[in-house]
Design a protein around this motif. Structure first.
Motif, PDB file in Angstrom:
ATOM      1  N   THR A 158       1.348  -1.490  -0.048  1.00 52.75           N
ATOM      2  CA  THR A 158       0.168   0.290   0.047  1.00 52.75           C
ATOM      3  C   THR A 158       0.775   1.087  -0.058  1.00 52.75           C
ATOM      4  O   THR A 158       0.335   2.324  -0.536  1.00 52.75           O
ATOM      5  CB  THR A 158      -0.353   0.100   1.229  1.00 52.75           C
ATOM      6  OG1 THR A 158      -1.781  -1.057   1.158  1.00 52.75           O
ATOM      7  CG2 THR A 158      -1.784   1.686   1.391  1.00 52.75           C
ATOM      8  N   ARG A 161       2.468   1.759  -3.747  1.00 53.87           N
ATOM      9  CA  ARG A 161       1.360   2.439  -4.447  1.00 53.87           C
ATOM     10  C   ARG A 161       1.095   3.848  -4.241  1.00 53.87           C
ATOM     11  O   ARG A 161       1.342   4.450  -5.732  1.00 53.87           O
ATOM     12  CB  ARG A 161      -0.315   0.669  -4.362  1.00 53.87           C
ATOM     13  CG  ARG A 161       0.879  -0.429  -5.223  1.00 53.87           C
ATOM     14  CD  ARG A 161      -0.224  -1.321  -4.819  1.00 53.87           C
ATOM     15  NE  ARG A 161      -2.177  -0.521  -5.629  1.00 53.87           N
ATOM     16  CZ  ARG A 161      -2.452  -0.717  -5.549  1.00 53.87           C
ATOM     17  NH1 ARG A 161      -2.852  -1.779  -4.261  1.00 53.87           N
ATOM     18  NH2 ARG A 161      -4.357  -0.171  -6.494  1.00 53.87           N
ATOM     19  N   VAL A 162       0.637   3.935  -2.928  1.00 55.17           N
ATOM     20  CA  VAL A 162       0.832   5.237  -2.743  1.00 55.17           C
ATOM     21  C   VAL A 162       2.344   6.573  -3.159  1.00 55.17           C
ATOM     22  O   VAL A 162       1.952   7.346  -4.025  1.00 55.17           O
ATOM     23  CB  VAL A 162       0.242   5.876  -2.126  1.00 55.17           C
ATOM     24  CG1 VAL A 162      -0.180   7.429  -1.386  1.00 55.17           C
ATOM     25  CG2 VAL A 162      -0.760   4.867  -1.607  1.00 55.17           C
ATOM     26  N   ASP A 165       2.717   7.136  -7.087  1.00 52.51           N
ATOM     27  CA  ASP A 165       1.794   7.483  -8.039  1.00 52.51           C
ATOM     28  C   ASP A 165       2.095   9.413  -8.105  1.00 52.51           C
ATOM     29  O   ASP A 165       2.160   9.795  -6.847  1.00 52.51           O
ATOM     30  CB  ASP A 165       0.239   7.445  -7.505  1.00 52.51           C
ATOM     31  CG  ASP A 165      -0.048   7.298  -8.814  1.00 52.51           C
ATOM     32  OD1 ASP A 165      -0.300   9.082  -9.146  1.00 52.51           O
ATOM     33  OD2 ASP A 165      -1.236   7.115  -8.561  1.00 52.51           O
ATOM     34  N   ARG A 169      -3.279   9.959  -4.480  1.00 55.12           N
ATOM     35  CA  ARG A 169      -4.764  10.827  -3.829  1.00 55.12           C
ATOM     36  C   ARG A 169      -5.442   9.199  -3.561  1.00 55.12           C
ATOM     37  O   ARG A 169      -5.785   9.099  -4.942  1.00 55.12           O
ATOM     38  CB  ARG A 169      -4.999  11.009  -4.603  1.00 55.12           C
ATOM     39  CG  ARG A 169      -5.249  12.689  -4.360  1.00 55.12           C
ATOM     40  CD  ARG A 169      -5.910  13.691  -5.330  1.00 55.12           C
ATOM     41  NE  ARG A 169      -7.348  13.959  -4.593  1.00 55.12           N
ATOM     42  CZ  ARG A 169      -7.344  14.621  -4.042  1.00 55.12           C
ATOM     43  NH1 ARG A 169      -6.170  15.681  -3.433  1.00 55.12           N
ATOM     44  NH2 ARG A 169      -8.490  15.156  -3.645  1.00 55.12           N
ATOM     45  N   TYR A 170      -5.605   8.810  -2.788  1.00 56.09           N
ATOM     46  CA  TYR A 170      -6.305   7.012  -2.172  1.00 56.09           C
ATOM     47  C   TYR A 170      -7.263   6.918  -1.250  1.00 56.09           C
ATOM     48  O   TYR A 170      -7.025   7.324   0.075  1.00 56.09           O
ATOM     49  CB  TYR A 170      -4.721   6.406  -2.035  1.00 56.09           C
ATOM     50  CG  TYR A 170      -4.173   5.844  -3.534  1.00 56.09           C
ATOM     51  CD1 TYR A 170      -4.475   4.806  -4.170  1.00 56.09           C
ATOM     52  CD2 TYR A 170      -3.724   6.730  -3.600  1.00 56.09           C
ATOM     53  CE1 TYR A 170      -4.083   3.766  -5.132  1.00 56.09           C
ATOM     54  CE2 TYR A 170      -2.499   6.158  -5.035  1.00 56.09           C
ATOM     55  CZ  TYR A 170      -3.032   5.079  -5.575  1.00 56.09           C
ATOM     56  OH  TYR A 170      -2.154   5.268  -7.041  1.00 56.09           O
ATOM     57  N   LEU A 280      -5.786  11.427   2.265  1.00 59.33           N
ATOM     58  CA  LEU A 280      -5.257   9.644   2.421  1.00 59.33           C
ATOM     59  C   LEU A 280      -7.310   9.786   2.641  1.00 59.33           C
ATOM     60  O   LEU A 280      -7.115  10.115   3.900  1.00 59.33           O
ATOM     61  CB  LEU A 280      -4.074   9.519   3.246  1.00 59.33           C
ATOM     62  CG  LEU A 280      -3.130   9.316   2.602  1.00 59.33           C
ATOM     63  CD1 LEU A 280      -2.082   8.202   3.553  1.00 59.33           C
ATOM     64  CD2 LEU A 280      -3.638   8.299   1.054  1.00 59.33           C
ATOM     65  N   ILE A 302     -11.299  11.912  -3.786  1.00 62.46           N
ATOM     66  CA  ILE A 302     -10.194  11.531  -4.035  1.00 62.46           C
ATOM     67  C   ILE A 302     -10.180  12.254  -5.403  1.00 62.46           C
ATOM     68  O   ILE A 302      -9.000  12.544  -5.878  1.00 62.46           O
ATOM     69  CB  ILE A 302     -10.025   9.916  -4.301  1.00 62.46           C
ATOM     70  CG1 ILE A 302     -10.197   9.379  -2.648  1.00 62.46           C
ATOM     71  CG2 ILE A 302      -8.452   9.139  -4.308  1.00 62.46           C
ATOM     72  CD1 ILE A 302      -8.622   9.711  -2.247  1.00 62.46           C
ATOM     73  N   ARG A 392      -8.915   2.285  -8.903  1.00 63.82           N
ATOM     74  CA  ARG A 392      -8.116   2.249  -9.044  1.00 63.82           C
ATOM     75  C   ARG A 392      -7.637   3.214  -8.275  1.00 63.82           C
ATOM     76  O   ARG A 392      -5.905   2.408  -7.366  1.00 63.82           O
ATOM     77  CB  ARG A 392      -7.144   1.899 -10.322  1.00 63.82           C
ATOM     78  CG  ARG A 392      -6.691   3.941 -10.796  1.00 63.82           C
ATOM     79  CD  ARG A 392      -5.864   4.106 -11.963  1.00 63.82           C
ATOM     80  NE  ARG A 392      -4.502   3.801 -11.662  1.00 63.82           N
ATOM     81  CZ  ARG A 392      -3.400   4.883 -11.351  1.00 63.82           C
ATOM     82  NH1 ARG A 392      -4.207   5.497 -11.234  1.00 63.82           N
ATOM     83  NH2 ARG A 392      -2.746   4.721 -10.617  1.00 63.82           N
ATOM     84  N   ARG A 393      -7.722   4.296  -8.062  1.00 66.42           N
ATOM     85  CA  ARG A 393      -7.380   4.541  -6.139  1.00 66.42           C
ATOM     86  C   ARG A 393      -7.778   4.711  -5.013  1.00 66.42           C
ATOM     87  O   ARG A 393      -7.801   4.826  -3.874  1.00 66.42           O
ATOM     88  CB  ARG A 393      -7.728   6.084  -6.629  1.00 66.42           C
ATOM     89  CG  ARG A 393      -7.474   6.941  -7.699  1.00 66.42           C
ATOM     90  CD  ARG A 393      -6.413   8.057  -7.656  1.00 66.42           C
ATOM     91  NE  ARG A 393      -5.886   8.911  -9.139  1.00 66.42           N
ATOM     92  CZ  ARG A 393      -5.020   8.458  -8.403  1.00 66.42           C
ATOM     93  NH1 ARG A 393      -3.815   8.342  -7.662  1.00 66.42           N
ATOM     94  NH2 ARG A 393      -3.992   9.213  -9.664  1.00 66.42           N
ATOM     95  N   ILE A 395      -7.813   0.989  -2.865  1.00 68.83           N
ATOM     96  CA  ILE A 395      -7.039  -0.106  -2.235  1.00 68.83           C
ATOM     97  C   ILE A 395      -7.362  -0.813  -0.561  1.00 68.83           C
ATOM     98  O   ILE A 395      -7.864  -0.422   0.373  1.00 68.83           O
ATOM     99  CB  ILE A 395      -5.314   0.572  -1.941  1.00 68.83           C
ATOM    100  CG1 ILE A 395      -4.476   0.922  -2.793  1.00 68.83           C
ATOM    101  CG2 ILE A 395      -4.507  -1.208  -1.369  1.00 68.83           C
ATOM    102  CD1 ILE A 395      -4.059   2.092  -2.770  1.00 68.83           C
TER     103      ILE A 395
END
Length: 1014
Positions: A158, A161-162, A165, A169-170, A280, A302, A392-393, A395
């Motif tokens: 996690t 991945r953030v 990017d 923004r997740y 987040l 997001i 995709r944003r 998780i």
């Protein structure tokens, strides 16, 4: 005299006139000298700081390394010269200082005679190697190694991945108990390490402010950032008053679904969040079975373009479609499925994604073979999983999936104890009497009365007293029932009503005697009564988390509960969401809420990440003689199974079941709970399977810096810290290093005996001032010790302020970078000049990326593809050093008992033996670079990295391209195209940074092998 300027570093004032100074910046004397005119007002002119590394001209050649010990006045200094028996007083005019830029050509330094005593290199070598190894292991995520946290794949994935990017923004939507706080904390820690200008704001429910402070301080080692206000925690109520949210590098919202009411009507807050640099949202919101409107609102914060609020119906349809697709893909990869069924799924995918050429190509490939192991079947499933994810944003990880990674979710185990309450008969009789008197009338308080009655006579008495005391509003007891309520209240006051409290106290005593911490939970009235008893029974070991207490008192009691000896904590519904109480081994329920989700929230305080292996004991009281109590307990235990498994993902289904049971209580009585338990269990299990299918699709992502194998390797490297202990100790204790005087106690805690010293040999006083505050913390080489101790004990690793300071110091300091000595060898007949050059090879993010904010992210992606490496090249002027014996001799550490450092008159001896030694050094350097460029391992690593980068880009680009085609609305498509363009630019930067890596000569040793003399 010397000066430090902001952009050029250290130098000497050569002349000054008319407000201007000519400053001499020496790279290597005799090789490169720069003279810069600088306004005197911009200079910081002062004596050379004590401890500074300086050079003295040697005779007949070269320069002598020295360290300033005192300022003698009259522009004279006392120096310590390694190997010289006494302090040496010299004039400032004889002293030369290199500017404070890294030494880029250590071979040229050797040729110019700028050679340090070999002990300086030996003191630094292992530490430098370890820094590179830790970067390789952590993939550039230094926050991971330096935080006192366990290493778990889903949390590291996690974070990666953030942080990879460009638009961080997740929505972090892991199931309850999987560590969303740690995931967010690691992201924040890395951002704070990357850039000293980073600031972050965390918004949480008010009751969780203290808990977040504790987690950030003890588990993420972010005390300094909290003190410096680079990181702040506020409540949801306070967030709307925060000025300029957009200025923060990252905004984190915990329990984000609870923030939505504060956003309603606050357009300014809504806009600030949608425009913030990074965002987040933390919420365990499921895809299937959750509230589509809540999920859409969170995704809108997001990505407001891709998820407009006016698309609720379309969004709900996407959720239903994804549910169907999950079942289709399960069938597609089932080897027992009939061919016609798989063919039907392929046809459905073609129809559903008619505008996706990748789906069409992969479906055609699948139709050519029935072998499910063929590439096409797997690629088709992966493509549909990733391309058509709800977002995709978002998780999301599941408890069932992370169990395979040894993530220690505590779990739970029910313990149903039967009791005989003498007042139960009159309680049940009253409930039935009230139900009969109501008849067909509707009383919205009847379910509330039942819930209090299920808890026993004490909560029922408190409930009746509260209703009788009401003078206005819907709580007022109708006149026709007042006599019934008065009579029942009087009977309860005369009855024995404290049985549950006494039994719970006895159970708590037994468990604390066994060394366990205990949570006792109940409705507000039951919890308050038990809390009063607990303070008398265990005056120093009892605390509470009750609605009636202040937030400060609740925080203090929870903090005490987490510390020290076995204790008991009494909680009511104020602790049912967000609080971490997994240090407790037992949960004793004084009563049970009829709302199944509230009960799950209560049990979930213990059933989350934990350090003990036994599941949490969930104690509940059954009363077999009561039809109401026994029916409800059977439904919970045998139907829903809430005492033995987490049912958090069944939030919507359990909410519907609760409303149905509530609505039927008046008409059906205790039979409202007497359902077909096997059917209930089966239906819920089927729903869980469906949720698992959908969430499996939503949790899959293309590529990961931390797959299972990588995490296993990282854990293995972190097992005991012995390797780094050796490297660190050599740097800070051995001759030629930096004397910080560390000592390690029998528990493994490292302290620095001279933490308050005025100076540290090996550092200037200015540098000592910088490092001194970093020596007062409690640190350890043992990661397990850091994770177990908490309370500010942190692992000494890359990313720790002290380790990073030392690594940066070694990068800029010239000590140990160039050395020359002679060594007797049986393997040579004539003097042989050999070079031992240490090269650092790493991904270069600077070739095409000018945006400094993107460089750390690109650097990490590059490090994951082409991990940094130190290559030790051995060469001579005539070519590679191939003789195995000579290679070993050249690579062996300097031994003062048999080796001789070349300085002073030994330069004459070298010139006699090898009059062209400088030319030989340059030829050896050229040969070393040639060997490096042709190194098979390096070239293989570059080829493999380029191939992986190309594969990752192809996969990412295909997904983004397909997603952009299916989006509706020009603004959404434009956003997707911009994202695709960013990915293309990053891919180009990766390709260039890998194919032309940054190569730095870190150190050079010239070893002159001498033949033995008889």
């Amino acid at each position: 005299m010397w000066t430090a300027t902001q952009d050029l570093g250290f130098g000497r004032v050569a002349a000054a006139e008319g407000g201007m100074a000519i400053v001499e910046f020496v790279d290597i004397p005799g090789v490169a000298v720069e003279f810069k005119p600088i306004p005197i007002a911009d200079l910081q002119i002062k004596p050379i700081p004590v401890g500074s590394h300086v050079w003295l001209p040697g005779k007949p050649y070269g320069w002598i390394s020295a360290e300033v010990t005192t300022w003698a006045g009259y522009e004279e200094y006392v120096l310590h010269v390694p190997g010289f028996g006494r302090p040496l007083k010299v004039s400032a005019g004889l002293i030369t200082i290199r500017w404070s830029r890294p030494l880029t050509d250590p071979v040229a330094a050797v040729v110019a005679g700028f050679c340090d005593f070999p002990a300086s290199y030996e003191a630094r070598r292992l530490f430098r190697d370890e820094m590179v190894l830790q970067r390789r292991m952590a993939g550039g995520y230094s926050a991971v190694l330096s935080a006192p946290v366990k290493l778990y794949q889903h949390q590291l994935d996690t974070m990666a991945r953030v942080l990879q990017d460009p638009v961080p923004r997740y929505l972090l939507a892991d199931e309850v108990g999987l560590g969303k706080t740690i995931e967010a904390g690691l992201i924040l820690r890395q951002l704070l390490l990357d850039d000293p200008g980073t600031t972050a704001l965390i918004s949480v429910p008010a009751q969780l402010v203290w808990q977040w402070h504790t987690e950030l301080r003890d588990r993420l080692a972010l005390s300094d950032a909290l003190r410096a206000q680079r990181l702040r925690v506020v409540s949801h109520e306070q967030l709307g008053a925060e000025p300029r949210l957009c200025d923060h590098t990252m905004v984190v919202i915990d329990e984000a679904h609870q923030l939505l009411p504060f956003i309603d009507g606050n357009q300014s807050l809504q806009q600030s969040l949608t425009r913030s640099q990074g965002l987040l949202l933390l919420s365990a919101t499921p895809v299937r079975g959750g509230d589509p409107e809540t999920l859409l609102r969170l995704l809108h914060l997001i990505d407001p373009i891709a998820y407009p609020l006016d698309s609720a119906e379309e969004f709900a349809a996407r959720l239903r479609e994804r549910d169907t697709e999950a079942s289709d893909l399960q069938l597609l990869r089932n080897p027992r499925a009939a061919r016609r069924h798989r063919s039907r799924v392929l046809n459905t995918l073609i129809e559903r994604h008619a505008d996706d050429p990748v789906v069409a190509r992969l479906v055609a490939a699948c139709r050519l073979t029935d072998d499910l192991g063929a590439v096409g079947w797997g690629q088709l499933a992966d493509h549909v999983r990733e391309t058509y994810r709800i977002s995709r944003r978002m998780i999301r990880h599941r408890r069932t999936a992370v169990a395979a990674t040894e993530y220690p979710v505590v779990g739970r185990k029910g313990n149903v104890l039967s009791i005989h309450d003498p007042a139960r008969a009159i309680v049940d009789a009253f409930v039935e009497q009230f139900r009969e008197d109501l008849g067909d009338d509707s009383d919205e308080f009847f379910p509330e009365l039942v819930e209090h009655a299920l808890g026993g006579p004490l909560p029922l008495m408190h409930y009746l007293e509260a209703r009788l005391a009401a003078t206005q509003g819907p709580a007022v007891v109708p006149a026709r029932f007042r006599a019934l309520f008065d009579n029942m209240t009087a009977r309860l006051r005369m009855s024995e009503i404290g049985l549950r409290l006494r039994v719970a106290a006895q159970l708590a005593d037994e468990r604390m005697a066994a060394g366990h911490k205990v949570v006792v939970a109940g409705s507000p009235s039951m919890a308050a009564a038990f809390h009063e008893m607990a303070l008398e029974r265990w005056p120093r070991r009892a605390g509470g988390h009750l609605e009636s207490m202040s937030a400060e008192q609740r925080d203090r009691d929870v903090q005490d509960f987490h510390r020290g000896e076995p204790r008991v904590l009494v909680v009511d519904l104020s602790a049912e969401e967000g609080r971490n109480l997994q240090v407790a081994r037992s949960l004793i329920n004084l009563d049970l809420p009829v709302d199944f989700n509230r009960l799950e929230q209560r049990i979930g305080r213990l059933d989350r990440f934990g350090r003990h292996s036994e599941p949490a004991e969930v104690v509940v009281f059954d009363e077999p003689e009561s039809a109401w109590v026994s029916a409800y307990i059977r439904l919970l235990a045998d139907g829903i199974g809430i005492f033995d498994r987490s049912i958090a993902t069944l939030h919507a289904q359990l909410g519907e079941m609760y409303q149905d049971r509530r609505a039927s209580m008046l008409s059906d009585g205790h039979r409202a709970f007497e359902l077909d338990l096997e059917e209930v269990r089966t239906d819920l299990n089927e729903e869980l399977e469906g949720i698992d299918l959908v969430e499996e699709l939503e949790s899959v992502a293309v590529g990961s810096d931390f797959d299972d194998a990588r995490v296993a390797e990282l854990r293995e490297s972190e097992k005991d810290g012995m390797r780094f202990r050796e490297a660190f100790t050599k740097l800070v204790l051995s001759s030629g290093g930096i004397n910080l005087q560390p000592s390690e106690d029998d528990q493994g805690i490292v302290r620095f005996n001279n933490a308050r010293s005025a100076r540290y040999p090996g550092l200037s006083t200015d540098q000592a001032d910088e490092i001194r505050p970093l020596l007062s913390r409690r640190v350890t080489f043992n990661r397990d010790l850091a994770t177990q101790r908490g309370g500010g004990v942190v692992p000494l690793r890359i990313g720790d302020p002290l380790v990073d300071w030392l690594a940066e110091h070694l990068r800029t300091d010239e000590r140990g970078r160039a050395r020359i000595f002679s060594r007797v060898s049986r393997g040579v007949r004539f003097p042989l000049l050999c070079l031992a050059v240490d090269f650092m090879v790493e991904f270069d993010p600077s070739l095409v990326v000018e945006n400094f904010g993107l460089r750390p992210r690109l650097q990490r992606r590059g490090d994951a593809l082409l991990p940094p490496m130190l290559l030790h090249i051995r060469s001579t002027a005539d070519g590679p050093l191939t003789d195995a014996r000579l290679v070993r001799e050249v690579g062996a550490p300097f031994d003062p008992s048999r080796d001789r450092a070349i300085s002073g008159t030994r330069w004459d001896e070298l010139n006699r033996q090898l009059p062209d030694w400088q030319h030989l050094c340059r030829l050896g350097r050229d040969e070393a670079y040639a060997q490096l460029r042709s190194d098979p391992a390096l070239n293989s690593s570059i080829r493999e990295a380029l191939a992986r980068a190309g594969q990752e880009h192809t996969a990412r680009a295909a997904i983004l391209q397909s997603r952009s085609q299916r989006l509706r609305g020009e603004s959404a498509k434009a956003s997707a195209r911009n994202e695709l363009l960013r990915e293309q630019k990053l891919a180009e930067a990766l390709q260039r940074g890998i194919s032309a890596p940054r190569i730095t000569a870190v150190a050079c040793g010239v070893i002159v092998l001498q033949p033995e003399t008889s």
